[in-house]
Scaffold this active site. Structure first.
Site, PDB file in Angstrom:
ATOM      1  NE  ARG A   1       4.995   1.663  -1.094  1.00 18.11           N
ATOM      2  CZ  ARG A   1       5.991   1.569   0.049  1.00 18.11           C
ATOM      3  NH1 ARG A   1       7.088   2.294  -0.303  1.00 18.11           N
ATOM      4  NH2 ARG A   1       5.797   1.153   1.110  1.00 18.11           N
TER       5      ARG A   1
ATOM      6  CG  HIS B   1      20.045 -37.022  -1.551  1.00 18.95           C
ATOM      7  ND1 HIS B   1      20.168 -38.484  -1.005  1.00 18.95           N
ATOM      8  CD2 HIS B   1      21.164 -36.408  -1.620  1.00 18.95           C
ATOM      9  CE1 HIS B   1      21.638 -38.606  -0.692  1.00 18.95           C
ATOM     10  NE2 HIS B   1      22.174 -37.296  -1.336  1.00 18.95           N
TER      11      HIS B   1
ATOM     12  CG  ASN C   1       0.168   2.130   3.665  1.00 24.45           C
ATOM     13  OD1 ASN C   1      -0.713   2.378   3.170  1.00 24.45           O
ATOM     14  ND2 ASN C   1       1.448   2.722   3.456  1.00 24.45           N
ATOM     15  N   GLY C   2      -0.818  -1.081   6.614  1.00 29.43           N
ATOM     16  CA  GLY C   2      -0.552  -1.884   7.909  1.00 29.43           C
ATOM     17  C   GLY C   2      -1.868  -2.830   8.205  1.00 29.43           C
TER      18      GLY C   2
ATOM     19  CD  GLU D   1      17.611 -13.383  -6.277  1.00 33.63           C
ATOM     20  OE1 GLU D   1      17.120 -13.848  -5.296  1.00 33.63           O
ATOM     21  OE2 GLU D   1      17.250 -12.131  -6.845  1.00 33.63           O
TER      22      GLU D   1
ATOM     23  CE  LYS E   1      11.911  -2.758  -5.339  1.00 30.48           C
ATOM     24  NZ  LYS E   1      12.710  -4.094  -5.563  1.00 30.48           N
TER      25      LYS E   1
ATOM     26  CB  CYS F   1      -0.987  -0.025   1.247  1.00 24.73           C
ATOM     27  SG  CYS F   1      -1.909  -1.396   1.567  1.00 24.73           S
TER      28      CYS F   1
ATOM     29  CD  GLU G   1      10.520 -11.722  -7.392  1.00 21.24           C
ATOM     30  OE1 GLU G   1      10.035 -10.921  -6.599  1.00 21.24           O
ATOM     31  OE2 GLU G   1      11.585 -11.932  -7.781  1.00 21.24           O
TER      32      GLU G   1
ATOM     33  CD1 TRP H   1      -0.218  -5.882  -3.172  1.00 23.32           C
ATOM     34  CD2 TRP H   1      -0.253  -6.538  -1.224  1.00 23.32           C
ATOM     35  NE1 TRP H   1       0.339  -7.142  -3.191  1.00 23.32           N
ATOM     36  CE2 TRP H   1       0.276  -7.654  -1.898  1.00 23.32           C
ATOM     37  CE3 TRP H   1      -0.263  -6.809   0.342  1.00 23.32           C
ATOM     38  CZ2 TRP H   1       0.459  -8.795  -1.712  1.00 23.32           C
ATOM     39  CZ3 TRP H   1       0.110  -8.073   0.779  1.00 23.32           C
ATOM     40  CH2 TRP H   1       0.629  -9.217  -0.157  1.00 23.32           C
TER      41      TRP H   1
ATOM     42  CE  LYS I   1      14.484 -11.194  -8.691  1.00 24.41           C
ATOM     43  NZ  LYS I   1      15.019 -11.004  -7.548  1.00 24.41           N
TER      44      LYS I   1
HETATM   45  C1  F6R Z   1      12.234 -10.336  -4.729  1.00 23.71           C
HETATM   46  C2  F6R Z   1      12.063  -9.478  -3.999  1.00 23.71           C
HETATM   47  C3  F6R Z   1      11.618  -9.902  -2.434  1.00 23.71           C
HETATM   48  C4  F6R Z   1      12.408  -9.060  -1.558  1.00 23.71           C
HETATM   49  C5  F6R Z   1      11.962  -9.186  -0.177  1.00 23.71           C
HETATM   50  C6  F6R Z   1      12.748  -8.427   0.910  1.00 23.71           C
HETATM   51  O1  F6R Z   1      12.757  -9.932  -6.000  1.00 23.71           O
HETATM   52  O2  F6R Z   1      12.391  -8.301  -3.949  1.00 23.71           O
HETATM   53  O3  F6R Z   1      11.879 -11.107  -2.267  1.00 23.71           O
HETATM   54  O4  F6R Z   1      13.696  -9.190  -1.585  1.00 23.71           O
HETATM   55  O5  F6R Z   1      10.544  -8.812  -0.107  1.00 23.71           O
HETATM   56  O6  F6R Z   1      12.447  -6.888   0.687  1.00 23.71           O
HETATM   57  P1  F6R Z   1      13.719  -5.997   1.361  1.00 23.71           P
HETATM   58  O7  F6R Z   1      15.279  -6.437   0.798  1.00 23.71           O
HETATM   59  O8  F6R Z   1      13.141  -4.499   0.685  1.00 23.71           O
HETATM   60  O9  F6R Z   1      13.823  -6.317   2.863  1.00 23.71           O
END
Ligand code: F6R
Length: 613
Positions: free
Chosen positions: A27, A509, A99-100, A486, A608, A2, A493, A74, A490
């Protein structure tokens, strides 16, 4: 997640609010709304979908006001509907954005219903609006009403309230969700992220936990959690105003992938040379000297979420291999709800791009009460909650990251963690040879990344073969295992293809059972001491009819054939290989998503900055 924007001015603020919301789109959100006070009349417009849908719904009748609040939602409580979008109103007089999560919203809702309030949404936020209305029956001071109301809330909130009967005023409260006040000339603003306000001001006050504030055109009054009136520092922002532009790239994600050599240079500048680490580069916000802490450190605990967690897992390999110090890494949401042991002389390291991730902040808070010697945050956002609440901080200098999928934030985190490895290793018998080799590796890294980015067209071509796949496996060994994790994150996502990562020694395994021609296997294969082991794992896949895509060191002697497509990655120092191999995996997920036509910068269901639990 949000986003909030607010403004109190002499001019019509609607365009400021809409522009602010657009700058927060990155975000992640599913609906948007705006409330304006114009000549003592309150108008509320809300739409599901993009901010543009909201902008299109605004006209001369509903789009005027000198005081206003706006929100991107959100969904947490209640589905994605117009009725659940913010702002929420009570008595046609008060409007609220939030927000929250108000965790005790159920009993509050029951109590407010019993008092005669009608709920028009399924949200927890609507309880804030009616709570304020109820308290305002006994006072005419909105600030004091908000102070009283927040005492009844459990959970996290960054909230803004306005009352059409006192039209030149916003009252805001912060607990667990960031809010920043932007100072103008004869007008003031607020937002959940300074990015929203950069077109109108660069002067900010970051509210602290428990703060409640009243904002008018010409004044800002802040009351802290103890009820005292306080002055907070005014910070001049150096975030680039145009960070919100794509600079000619098709997506922010692609722009940010290509920015990596540049931001890595920034991240290293003034901190390291080929001869060694500069002194005093780990900043501190308390009386502690970082180097003294590192000298005493016997155990490092790293806590983070998502991509930042993967940076932490990579650092475990480095800290134990090069800096001779024990290290464990844990997901913040797990750590915060379990009992754990704290060995003597433990250093807590949190990693976060945003510095506002709710779980990471909660884990830091818990750890500070559990006997850690000190806390260090590795973070991309100066002034963020994580930076302010850690004893020592180290900024990654990646610049604003807009794409939801983290790219440049990750590689700069890795560079920061390698510098931390040097800083701790210096007190733990790290050999001069290792020290110099890592320094050289880091100093030459930006140029190596430039070379690696030139693989883009080859990877774009390879991505064609993925577009009809539903599952994939990523394999790596040693410090490349977290890079495989990672890479898988990616891909899932942004392309929505199911991807799993395994340490390749684990294949036999269980996961080998999955191998067939429809399950692409992506392998990261630098030329290190585990190469021969990895080659055996590749043979295991080949023998079961698997199709592989191998990102291999030029000198690793892999050759393409009918079951294996090899992309040759420039030869590099072993210590920075995890950073170099991240690049082709980022490009792969980007191009696969492009072919699949997904929303690359704002993938479905994701936000985000994850500011709720
Ligand atoms: C994936 C991504 C998320 C963040 C996670 C932590 O591409 O961006 O997995 O890494 O939400 O966010 P931060 O780093 O802002 O604490």
């Amino acid at each position: 997640m949000c986003g909030i924007v607010g403004a109190v001015a002499e001019r019509n603020v609607v365009q400021i609010l809409l522009e602010g919301l657009k700058r927060l789109e990155y975000r992640g959100y599913d609906s948007a709304g705006v409330a304006l006070i114009n000549n003592d009349a309150l108008s509320v417009v809300r739409r599901i979908g993009k901010v543009q849908a909201l902008a299109d719904a605004i006209d001369d009748n509903n789009g005027k006001g000198t005081t206003g609040i706006a929100h991107t939602r959100w969904a947490t409580h209640g589905g994605v509907t117009e009725a659940n979008a913010h702002p929420h109103a009570s008595e046609g007089r008060f409007a609220v954005v939030h927000n929250g999560i108000i965790e005790n919203h159920k009993p509050l809702r029951e109590m407010l219903k019993a008092k005669g309030y009608t709920f028009n949404s399924d949200t927890d936020t609507e309880t804030i609006a009616h709570s304020i209305a109820l308290i305002m029956q006994t006072t005419d001071d909105l600030l004091s009403a908000v102070q009283q109301a927040v005492k009844t809330f459990e959970g996290a909130y960054g909230t803004v309230v306005m009352d059409k009967t006192t039209p030149n005023k916003l009252v805001v409260a912060r607990s667990g969700s960031p809010l920043v006040i932007g100072l103008g000339i004869g007008e003031n603003f607020l937002a959940s992220d300074q990015m929203a306000l950069l077109p109108v001001t660069r002067r900010f006050i970051f509210l602290e936990e428990g703060d409640v504030a009243e904002i008018t055109r010409t004044s800002v009054t802040i009351i802290d959690s103890t009820g005292e009136k306080v002055e907070r520092e005014i910070v001049e922002s150096n975030v680039e105003h145009d960070a919100g532009d794509k600079a000619g790239y098709r997506h922010y994600m692609l722009k940010e992938i290509y920015e990596q050599p540049h931001v890595l240079r920034n991240a290293l500048k003034g901190r390291i040379t080929a001869d060694g680490l500069e002194d005093g580069i780990f900043g501190q916000s308390s009386n502690e000297n970082a180097d003294d802490i590192f000298a005493k450190t016997k155990y490092v605990k790293i806590i983070a979420c998502g991509t930042s967690y993967h940076a932490g897992v990579t650092a475990k390999y480095w800290l134990e291999q090069y800096a001779n110090v024990q290290c464990d890494v844990e997901i913040a949401s797990e750590f915060r709800y379990r009992k754990s042991f704290v060995p003597a002389n433990s250093l807590l390291v949190t990693i976060s791009q945003s510095g506002e991730t709710a779980d990471t902040l909660a884990a830091l808070k818990l750890a500070k009460e559990s006997g850690y010697m000190s806390s260090l945050s590795i973070c991309n956002v100066d002034g963020s909650s994580l930076v302010r609440e850690s004893a020592i901080s180290f900024l990654t200098r990646a610049g604003a990251e807009i794409g939801v999928a983290s790219t440049k934030a990750f590689t700069t985190q890795l560079a920061a963690l390698l510098m931390l490895t040097l800083a701790i290793g210096k007190h733990n018998n790290m050999s001069e040879e290792t020290n110099l080799s890592i320094c050289n590796a880091l100093v030459t890294l930006p140029a190596k990344l430039e070379e690696t980015l030139s693989l883009a067209s080859e990877i774009e071509d390879l991505a064609e073969e993925f577009s009809d796949k539903h599952h994939s496996l990523f394999l790596g060994r040693g410090d490349q295992y977290p890079i495989a994790m990672e890479g898988a994150l990616k891909l899932k996502e942004i392309s929505y293809i199911h991807a799993e990562a395994y340490a390749s020694g684990e294949l036999k395994h269980g996961p080998l059972a999955l191998i067939d021609a429809d399950m692409p296997v992506i392998v990261v294969a630098p030329n290190n001491e585990l190469l021969e082991k990895l080659k055996s794992n590749v043979e295991e896949v080949r023998a079961r009819g698997g199709i592989m895509y191998v990102f291999a060191d030029q000198e690793a002697e892999f050759e393409s054939d009918e079951t294996m497509r090899v992309v040759q990655v420039p030869h590099t120092y072993e210590s920075v290989a995890p950073i170099v191999y991240t690049i082709p995996l980022q490009l792969l997920s980007y191009y696969v998503a492009l072919i699949k036509g997904t929303d690359v910068d704002q993938p479905r269901n994701l936000a985000k900055s994850v500011t709720v639990e």
